[in-house]
Design a protein around this motif. Structure first.
Motif, PDB file in Angstrom:
ATOM      1  N   ARG A  52       6.154   6.223  -8.972  1.00  0.00           N
ATOM      2  CA  ARG A  52       5.618   5.270  -7.991  1.00  0.00           C
ATOM      3  C   ARG A  52       4.363   4.637  -8.581  1.00  0.00           C
ATOM      4  O   ARG A  52       3.560   5.341  -9.195  1.00  0.00           O
ATOM      5  CB  ARG A  52       5.284   5.978  -6.684  1.00  0.00           C
ATOM      6  CG  ARG A  52       6.521   6.599  -6.079  1.00  0.00           C
ATOM      7  CD  ARG A  52       6.211   7.312  -4.793  1.00  0.00           C
ATOM      8  NE  ARG A  52       7.417   7.918  -4.277  1.00  0.00           N
ATOM      9  CZ  ARG A  52       7.460   8.735  -3.248  1.00  0.00           C
ATOM     10  NH1 ARG A  52       6.342   9.054  -2.621  1.00  0.00           N
ATOM     11  NH2 ARG A  52       8.602   9.238  -2.835  1.00  0.00           N
ATOM     12  N   LEU A  58       0.987   1.719  -8.351  1.00  0.00           N
ATOM     13  CA  LEU A  58       0.105   0.873  -7.550  1.00  0.00           C
ATOM     14  C   LEU A  58      -0.705   0.020  -8.532  1.00  0.00           C
ATOM     15  O   LEU A  58      -1.405   0.559  -9.388  1.00  0.00           O
ATOM     16  CB  LEU A  58      -0.816   1.741  -6.688  1.00  0.00           C
ATOM     17  CG  LEU A  58      -1.848   1.009  -5.833  1.00  0.00           C
ATOM     18  CD1 LEU A  58      -1.167   0.068  -4.820  1.00  0.00           C
ATOM     19  CD2 LEU A  58      -2.721   2.006  -5.080  1.00  0.00           C
ATOM     20  N   ARG A  97     -10.949  -5.640  -4.066  1.00  0.00           N
ATOM     21  CA  ARG A  97      -9.627  -5.262  -4.610  1.00  0.00           C
ATOM     22  C   ARG A  97      -9.511  -3.742  -4.734  1.00  0.00           C
ATOM     23  O   ARG A  97      -8.463  -3.165  -4.448  1.00  0.00           O
ATOM     24  CB  ARG A  97      -9.401  -5.890  -5.991  1.00  0.00           C
ATOM     25  CG  ARG A  97      -9.349  -7.400  -5.995  1.00  0.00           C
ATOM     26  CD  ARG A  97      -8.121  -7.874  -5.240  1.00  0.00           C
ATOM     27  NE  ARG A  97      -7.988  -9.304  -5.353  1.00  0.00           N
ATOM     28  CZ  ARG A  97      -7.048  -9.915  -6.079  1.00  0.00           C
ATOM     29  NH1 ARG A  97      -6.172  -9.220  -6.748  1.00  0.00           N
ATOM     30  NH2 ARG A  97      -6.985 -11.230  -6.104  1.00  0.00           N
ATOM     31  N   LEU A 154      -9.065  -2.212  -1.295  1.00  0.00           N
ATOM     32  CA  LEU A 154      -7.681  -2.394  -0.824  1.00  0.00           C
ATOM     33  C   LEU A 154      -6.739  -1.405  -1.516  1.00  0.00           C
ATOM     34  O   LEU A 154      -5.865  -0.812  -0.870  1.00  0.00           O
ATOM     35  CB  LEU A 154      -7.199  -3.818  -1.135  1.00  0.00           C
ATOM     36  CG  LEU A 154      -7.542  -4.892  -0.114  1.00  0.00           C
ATOM     37  CD1 LEU A 154      -7.118  -6.273  -0.640  1.00  0.00           C
ATOM     38  CD2 LEU A 154      -6.845  -4.605   1.213  1.00  0.00           C
ATOM     39  N   GLY A 155      -6.953  -1.240  -2.815  1.00  0.00           N
ATOM     40  CA  GLY A 155      -6.148  -0.281  -3.587  1.00  0.00           C
ATOM     41  C   GLY A 155      -6.318   1.130  -3.041  1.00  0.00           C
ATOM     42  O   GLY A 155      -5.350   1.885  -2.912  1.00  0.00           O
ATOM     43  N   GLN A 156      -7.559   1.483  -2.702  1.00  0.00           N
ATOM     44  CA  GLN A 156      -7.810   2.836  -2.178  1.00  0.00           C
ATOM     45  C   GLN A 156      -7.091   3.060  -0.842  1.00  0.00           C
ATOM     46  O   GLN A 156      -6.530   4.128  -0.601  1.00  0.00           O
ATOM     47  CB  GLN A 156      -9.312   3.050  -2.007  1.00  0.00           C
ATOM     48  CG  GLN A 156     -10.035   3.207  -3.346  1.00  0.00           C
ATOM     49  CD  GLN A 156     -11.533   3.364  -3.186  1.00  0.00           C
ATOM     50  OE1 GLN A 156     -12.157   2.611  -2.431  1.00  0.00           O
ATOM     51  NE2 GLN A 156     -12.126   4.295  -3.904  1.00  0.00           N
ATOM     52  N   LYS A 157      -7.090   2.005  -0.009  1.00  0.00           N
ATOM     53  CA  LYS A 157      -6.431   2.113   1.299  1.00  0.00           C
ATOM     54  C   LYS A 157      -4.931   2.383   1.112  1.00  0.00           C
ATOM     55  O   LYS A 157      -4.343   3.230   1.769  1.00  0.00           O
ATOM     56  CB  LYS A 157      -6.630   0.792   2.055  1.00  0.00           C
ATOM     57  CG  LYS A 157      -7.120   0.950   3.461  1.00  0.00           C
ATOM     58  CD  LYS A 157      -7.499  -0.369   4.030  1.00  0.00           C
ATOM     59  CE  LYS A 157      -6.969  -0.485   5.432  1.00  0.00           C
ATOM     60  NZ  LYS A 157      -7.191  -1.820   5.992  1.00  0.00           N
ATOM     61  N   GLU A 158      -4.340   1.630   0.201  1.00  0.00           N
ATOM     62  CA  GLU A 158      -2.910   1.764  -0.089  1.00  0.00           C
ATOM     63  C   GLU A 158      -2.627   3.153  -0.683  1.00  0.00           C
ATOM     64  O   GLU A 158      -1.635   3.796  -0.329  1.00  0.00           O
ATOM     65  CB  GLU A 158      -2.524   0.654  -1.081  1.00  0.00           C
ATOM     66  CG  GLU A 158      -1.047   0.486  -1.344  1.00  0.00           C
ATOM     67  CD  GLU A 158      -0.222   0.209  -0.100  1.00  0.00           C
ATOM     68  OE1 GLU A 158      -0.744  -0.408   0.860  1.00  0.00           O
ATOM     69  OE2 GLU A 158       0.957   0.648  -0.080  1.00  0.00           O
ATOM     70  N   ALA A 159      -3.517   3.613  -1.576  1.00  0.00           N
ATOM     71  CA  ALA A 159      -3.319   4.910  -2.232  1.00  0.00           C
ATOM     72  C   ALA A 159      -3.312   6.035  -1.197  1.00  0.00           C
ATOM     73  O   ALA A 159      -2.505   6.972  -1.289  1.00  0.00           O
ATOM     74  CB  ALA A 159      -4.419   5.145  -3.260  1.00  0.00           C
ATOM     75  N   LYS A 167      -2.371   5.871   1.874  1.00  0.00           N
ATOM     76  CA  LYS A 167      -1.074   5.831   2.573  1.00  0.00           C
ATOM     77  C   LYS A 167       0.005   6.497   1.717  1.00  0.00           C
ATOM     78  O   LYS A 167       0.823   7.278   2.198  1.00  0.00           O
ATOM     79  CB  LYS A 167      -0.674   4.366   2.830  1.00  0.00           C
ATOM     80  CG  LYS A 167      -1.173   3.821   4.152  1.00  0.00           C
ATOM     81  CD  LYS A 167      -0.416   2.562   4.504  1.00  0.00           C
ATOM     82  CE  LYS A 167      -1.354   1.376   4.516  1.00  0.00           C
ATOM     83  NZ  LYS A 167      -0.738   0.083   4.313  1.00  0.00           N
ATOM     84  N   LEU A 168       0.004   6.172   0.421  1.00  0.00           N
ATOM     85  CA  LEU A 168       1.052   6.679  -0.471  1.00  0.00           C
ATOM     86  C   LEU A 168       0.948   8.192  -0.678  1.00  0.00           C
ATOM     87  O   LEU A 168       1.953   8.866  -0.916  1.00  0.00           O
ATOM     88  CB  LEU A 168       0.986   5.954  -1.821  1.00  0.00           C
ATOM     89  CG  LEU A 168       1.358   4.469  -1.768  1.00  0.00           C
ATOM     90  CD1 LEU A 168       1.030   3.774  -3.086  1.00  0.00           C
ATOM     91  CD2 LEU A 168       2.842   4.279  -1.451  1.00  0.00           C
TER      92      LEU A 168
END
Ligand code: FMN
Length: 209
Positions: free
Chosen positions: A176, A178, A194, A197-202, A204-205
């Protein structure tokens, strides 16, 4: 549960890839409290050169021939590094983009550990993976941006994704990824946005890892 966390940025607290993998690991620790995290920073690990001596040790190792003291020490280090992959139930890799690819120290680690009958097999005709790792998570950090309709389309400029290929080659079933783009070239403020935003997505993952 063991997780091998490979850091390949030398930038410590300034690193975008480490900032994102760190929050991912914090969230994963909450989802999986028993996890043992083994961090391998390719800049701090004092990786041996993969030079003539190391190549000599490798062939002696494969052919089970006697080694001198320094060859034996090198071969032990290679086996110890490979064991960290063999023992991992999950792998996380933070990858900075350097010259559209990845830092040479990460390739040095790959060249050291990617040995036949340690991480893969070859029967003269076909390669086979030796790891049985269900999942890896890779964060690709890039100073610039690589949209297809830009002057730097990912299809031509993205050579980071070799890391995906290599992880699958050695036996990681699912990789997976990112991508965190624009960490530096658009200025400090945009870069910080940026990364956040990446940390927020991470985070979740991490729940499904
Ligand atoms: C030696 C070097 C080469 C770089 N080459 C590129 C590049 O080709 N493309 C790019 O978008 N960014 C490039 N950058 C910027 C980095 O990709 C960016 O700073 C990224 O955030 C690095 O990850 P890190 O913050 O985890 O170290 C380069 C940075 C360095 C130090």
């Amino acid at each position: 549960m063991r997780l091998l966390n490979i850091e390949s940025s030398p930038r410590g607290s300034k690193s975008a890839s480490i900032a994102v993998t760190s929050v991912f690991l914090d969230a994963y620790r909450q989802a999986c409290p028993g996890v043992v995290i083994d961090t391998l920073n390719v800049w701090e690990e004092k990786l041996p050169d993969f030079d003539q001596e190391a190549i000599g040790a490798k062939y002696k190792g494969i052919n089970k021939e006697p080694m001198d003291e320094s060859e034996a020490a090198l071969w032990d280090k290679i086996q110890e590094l490979a064991a960290r992959f063999q023992q991992a139930d999950r792998i996380v890799v933070g990858v900075p983009m350097w010259n559209f690819a990845y830092p040479y120290k990460l390739k040095q680690l790959i060249d050291l550990v990617c040995q036949r009958n340690m991480l893969f097999t070859y029967d003269g005709n076909e390669y086979g993976p030796l790891l049985k790792t269900p999942r890896a998570f890779v964060v690709y950090a890039r100073g610039g941006t690589y949209m297809e309709d830009s002057p730097t389309p990912a299809s031509l400029f993205d050579h980071q994704k070799y890391i995906d290929f290599w992880l699958k080659f050695i036996g990681v079933e699912e990789v997976r990824t990112l991508v965190v783009e624009g960490t530096t070239w658009g200025g400090k403020e945009k870069g910080e946005e940026r990364i956040a935003l990446g940390q927020k997505e991470a985070i979740k993952l991490a729940a499904e890892f």
